[in-house]
Design a protein around this motif. Sequence first.
Motif, PDB file in Angstrom:
ATOM      1  N   ASP A   8      -3.909   2.063  -2.733  1.00  0.00           N
ATOM      2  CA  ASP A   8      -2.851   1.246  -3.333  1.00  0.00           C
ATOM      3  C   ASP A   8      -1.896   2.105  -4.171  1.00  0.00           C
ATOM      4  O   ASP A   8      -0.689   1.817  -4.243  1.00  0.00           O
ATOM      5  CB  ASP A   8      -3.471   0.150  -4.201  1.00  0.00           C
ATOM      6  N   LYS A   9      -2.415   3.152  -4.793  1.00  0.00           N
ATOM      7  CA  LYS A   9      -1.548   4.043  -5.562  1.00  0.00           C
ATOM      8  C   LYS A   9      -0.601   4.824  -4.648  1.00  0.00           C
ATOM      9  O   LYS A   9       0.587   5.003  -4.955  1.00  0.00           O
ATOM     10  CB  LYS A   9      -2.411   5.004  -6.387  1.00  0.00           C
ATOM     11  N   LEU A  10      -1.156   5.266  -3.488  1.00  0.00           N
ATOM     12  CA  LEU A  10      -0.297   5.944  -2.514  1.00  0.00           C
ATOM     13  C   LEU A  10       0.750   4.998  -1.954  1.00  0.00           C
ATOM     14  O   LEU A  10       1.878   5.397  -1.647  1.00  0.00           O
ATOM     15  CB  LEU A  10      -1.145   6.508  -1.370  1.00  0.00           C
ATOM     16  N   LEU A  11       0.387   3.731  -1.814  1.00  0.00           N
ATOM     17  CA  LEU A  11       1.303   2.753  -1.245  1.00  0.00           C
ATOM     18  C   LEU A  11       2.500   2.504  -2.156  1.00  0.00           C
ATOM     19  O   LEU A  11       3.547   2.018  -1.693  1.00  0.00           O
ATOM     20  CB  LEU A  11       0.538   1.447  -0.985  1.00  0.00           C
ATOM     21  N   GLU A  12       2.368   2.831  -3.421  1.00  0.00           N
ATOM     22  CA  GLU A  12       3.497   2.676  -4.330  1.00  0.00           C
ATOM     23  C   GLU A  12       4.579   3.725  -4.057  1.00  0.00           C
ATOM     24  O   GLU A  12       5.753   3.508  -4.376  1.00  0.00           O
ATOM     25  CB  GLU A  12       3.021   2.800  -5.783  1.00  0.00           C
ATOM     26  N   GLU A  13       4.190   4.857  -3.456  1.00  0.00           N
ATOM     27  CA  GLU A  13       5.127   5.945  -3.208  1.00  0.00           C
ATOM     28  C   GLU A  13       5.463   6.123  -1.733  1.00  0.00           C
ATOM     29  O   GLU A  13       6.435   6.799  -1.402  1.00  0.00           O
ATOM     30  CB  GLU A  13       4.548   7.257  -3.754  1.00  0.00           C
ATOM     31  N   HIS A  14       4.653   5.539  -0.851  1.00  0.00           N
ATOM     32  CA  HIS A  14       4.870   5.675   0.584  1.00  0.00           C
ATOM     33  C   HIS A  14       4.746   4.316   1.241  1.00  0.00           C
ATOM     34  O   HIS A  14       4.180   3.367   0.683  1.00  0.00           O
ATOM     35  CB  HIS A  14       3.853   6.640   1.202  1.00  0.00           C
ATOM     36  N   THR A  15       5.284   4.200   2.451  1.00  0.00           N
ATOM     37  CA  THR A  15       5.200   2.950   3.199  1.00  0.00           C
ATOM     38  C   THR A  15       3.868   2.893   3.937  1.00  0.00           C
ATOM     39  O   THR A  15       3.194   3.906   4.152  1.00  0.00           O
ATOM     40  CB  THR A  15       6.346   2.848   4.213  1.00  0.00           C
ATOM     41  N   LYS A  16       3.537   1.681   4.361  1.00  0.00           N
ATOM     42  CA  LYS A  16       2.292   1.515   5.116  1.00  0.00           C
ATOM     43  C   LYS A  16       2.367   2.244   6.449  1.00  0.00           C
ATOM     44  O   LYS A  16       1.363   2.767   6.949  1.00  0.00           O
ATOM     45  CB  LYS A  16       1.989   0.034   5.342  1.00  0.00           C
TER      46      LYS A  16
ATOM     47  N   ILE B 164      -4.730   7.045   7.466  1.00  0.00           N
ATOM     48  CA  ILE B 164      -5.469   6.684   6.263  1.00  0.00           C
ATOM     49  C   ILE B 164      -5.802   5.200   6.331  1.00  0.00           C
ATOM     50  O   ILE B 164      -4.920   4.364   6.553  1.00  0.00           O
ATOM     51  CB  ILE B 164      -4.656   6.989   4.995  1.00  0.00           C
ATOM     52  N   VAL B 165      -7.072   4.870   6.162  1.00  0.00           N
ATOM     53  CA  VAL B 165      -7.551   3.492   6.261  1.00  0.00           C
ATOM     54  C   VAL B 165      -8.046   3.042   4.892  1.00  0.00           C
ATOM     55  O   VAL B 165      -8.812   3.756   4.229  1.00  0.00           O
ATOM     56  CB  VAL B 165      -8.690   3.380   7.298  1.00  0.00           C
ATOM     57  N   ARG B 166      -7.592   1.886   4.469  1.00  0.00           N
ATOM     58  CA  ARG B 166      -7.983   1.349   3.160  1.00  0.00           C
ATOM     59  C   ARG B 166      -9.366   0.727   3.227  1.00  0.00           C
ATOM     60  O   ARG B 166      -9.669  -0.084   4.102  1.00  0.00           O
ATOM     61  CB  ARG B 166      -6.976   0.297   2.715  1.00  0.00           C
ATOM     62  N   VAL B 167     -10.240   1.116   2.311  1.00  0.00           N
ATOM     63  CA  VAL B 167     -11.567   0.513   2.186  1.00  0.00           C
ATOM     64  C   VAL B 167     -11.467  -0.673   1.233  1.00  0.00           C
ATOM     65  O   VAL B 167     -10.940  -0.543   0.124  1.00  0.00           O
ATOM     66  CB  VAL B 167     -12.597   1.535   1.657  1.00  0.00           C
ATOM     67  N   SER B 168     -11.974  -1.812   1.675  1.00  0.00           N
ATOM     68  CA  SER B 168     -11.878  -3.012   0.853  1.00  0.00           C
ATOM     69  C   SER B 168     -12.645  -2.854  -0.454  1.00  0.00           C
ATOM     70  O   SER B 168     -13.693  -2.220  -0.511  1.00  0.00           O
ATOM     71  CB  SER B 168     -12.433  -4.221   1.626  1.00  0.00           C
ATOM     72  N   GLU B 169     -12.097  -3.449  -1.500  1.00  0.00           N
ATOM     73  CA  GLU B 169     -12.794  -3.429  -2.784  1.00  0.00           C
ATOM     74  C   GLU B 169     -14.065  -4.276  -2.739  1.00  0.00           C
ATOM     75  O   GLU B 169     -14.915  -4.202  -3.629  1.00  0.00           O
ATOM     76  CB  GLU B 169     -11.878  -3.935  -3.914  1.00  0.00           C
ATOM     77  N   ASP B 170     -14.208  -5.117  -1.684  1.00  0.00           N
ATOM     78  CA  ASP B 170     -15.409  -5.946  -1.543  1.00  0.00           C
ATOM     79  C   ASP B 170     -16.526  -5.227  -0.793  1.00  0.00           C
ATOM     80  O   ASP B 170     -17.603  -5.785  -0.627  1.00  0.00           O
ATOM     81  CB  ASP B 170     -15.078  -7.246  -0.800  1.00  0.00           C
ATOM     82  N   PHE B 171     -16.278  -4.025  -0.332  1.00  0.00           N
ATOM     83  CA  PHE B 171     -17.296  -3.295   0.422  1.00  0.00           C
ATOM     84  C   PHE B 171     -18.462  -2.914  -0.489  1.00  0.00           C
ATOM     85  O   PHE B 171     -18.275  -2.379  -1.571  1.00  0.00           O
ATOM     86  CB  PHE B 171     -16.684  -2.032   1.038  1.00  0.00           C
ATOM     87  N   ARG B 172     -19.681  -3.243  -0.037  1.00  0.00           N
ATOM     88  CA  ARG B 172     -20.884  -2.915  -0.791  1.00  0.00           C
ATOM     89  C   ARG B 172     -21.930  -2.333   0.154  1.00  0.00           C
ATOM     90  O   ARG B 172     -21.877  -2.530   1.372  1.00  0.00           O
ATOM     91  CB  ARG B 172     -21.480  -4.159  -1.456  1.00  0.00           C
ATOM     92  N   VAL B 173     -22.897  -1.652  -0.409  1.00  0.00           N
ATOM     93  CA  VAL B 173     -24.004  -1.081   0.349  1.00  0.00           C
ATOM     94  C   VAL B 173     -25.311  -1.583  -0.258  1.00  0.00           C
ATOM     95  O   VAL B 173     -25.506  -1.524  -1.481  1.00  0.00           O
ATOM     96  CB  VAL B 173     -23.987   0.458   0.336  1.00  0.00           C
TER      97      VAL B 173
END
Length: 446
Positions: A168-176, A184-193
């Motif tokens: 999300d920080k990179l997305l502030e400076e670059h487009t998707k 680069i693939v975003r890992v969900s904040e809901d991902f758990r192990v």
Amino acid sequence: MHSRILLKGTAAAVAARRIRHILGPVMSKEGWNCSAHEVKLLNTSSGDTVKIGEISYVLKSPRNPELVPVNHMLEALPQMITQHLRWIMQKDLLGQDVFLIGPPGPLRRSIAMQYLCAVRAATEGRILVLEGLEKAERNVLPVLNNLLENREMQLEDGRFLMSAQRYDKLLEEHTKDELDAWKIVRVSEDFRVIALGLPVPRYKGNPLDPPLRSRFQARDIYYLPFKDQLEHLYTIGPNVSPERVSQLLSFATTLCSQESASLSLPDFPMDNLPSALAVLNLFPMLSAQQLVQRLYPYEVMLGKEGRTAVEGVLSRFELTDGSKKPSPNAVLSVEPVNGDHAGRAEVTLNIANQNITFQVPSGTRPIRPPNSSPAFIGTPTHDRLLAEMMQSHLVKDICLIGAKGCGKSVIAREFAEMLGYSIEPIMLYQLCAAVDREVLEECLGF
């Protein structure tokens, strides 16, 4: 302090039906009450919430509901199971991965699946269950460590998994599109192990490296308390005397004690006791000692000293009735069941001059009556073994143990043909149970 499970509301009818389907077995119209436990389903407009004690978790609607486990909720949740679920929920809300450590058996996996039944994380925030972490090869541990600590992982196809915060920080400076071009693939904040493993030592395996171990919040998952197990077994075997049930559980508990471990005796498969009670409930005339040997074939797997120790425990709890109780003599008939019970067969056994009929699962091929194959010439020993296999098939899968050339494959083939199963032999040699990068990527869905 007693924990309480409370379900609130639903914002979508589909989600409500899904929750009822998952929790249906443990719920009545007014909820389910059993001593310290209370389960309720309330329909409000506030959304779906699971609450255990004072801990609440807002449910998420899965993109792929078919991936959500649904057949792991018990008819009754013992207090210890509720406490384990509450602890996992606390760690999940804190964004922490967990490691359930305990002796062999399905209890740790069952607790993880029960939690997933309730939480139902979204597809983009799936929960990865790593079972048998003590068997992981050393070369995969750095990959796991980076995934757990930083939520980052380099995939074989060139893509790079990146934590949600960094992405999300990179997305502030670059487009998707730019990030996609960089793979680069975003890992969900809901991902758990949720990791499951055995304590090493006592059991065989690789001790976890301190850096990897520190990434988890660990919890000891041991057998259920004696009282909870006893009450559960009473409900499964109402036709079995309470004294006999208590004797069987006491025997199993003794073989899982520290004293038995010091004698190098293997743990008794405590989680298979309910299956044994289900068989004993239908055949109360069976020998408890013979039934124990189906779960714990000590005469085959132990030496003289080990056999003496086990027989001493059997004698202590008055379970040495092998020569006094009858065994099933033969399978008298196997017939298909039509209508709503298609895919099942009706089997009749003869035991103690009684004919007892029950239903077992069957295959898709035509069912063949016993002793009707020109290629199989049975003996009284074969007939008894096939009858015992039918009893075991009522509740569990079967493992035949014997020396090379003693007829295991022939018996298995006759058993399968009687029930209409297709046969596909697979030769199992030394299999590697290690987790590798390819398997890990497949589990993650990449």
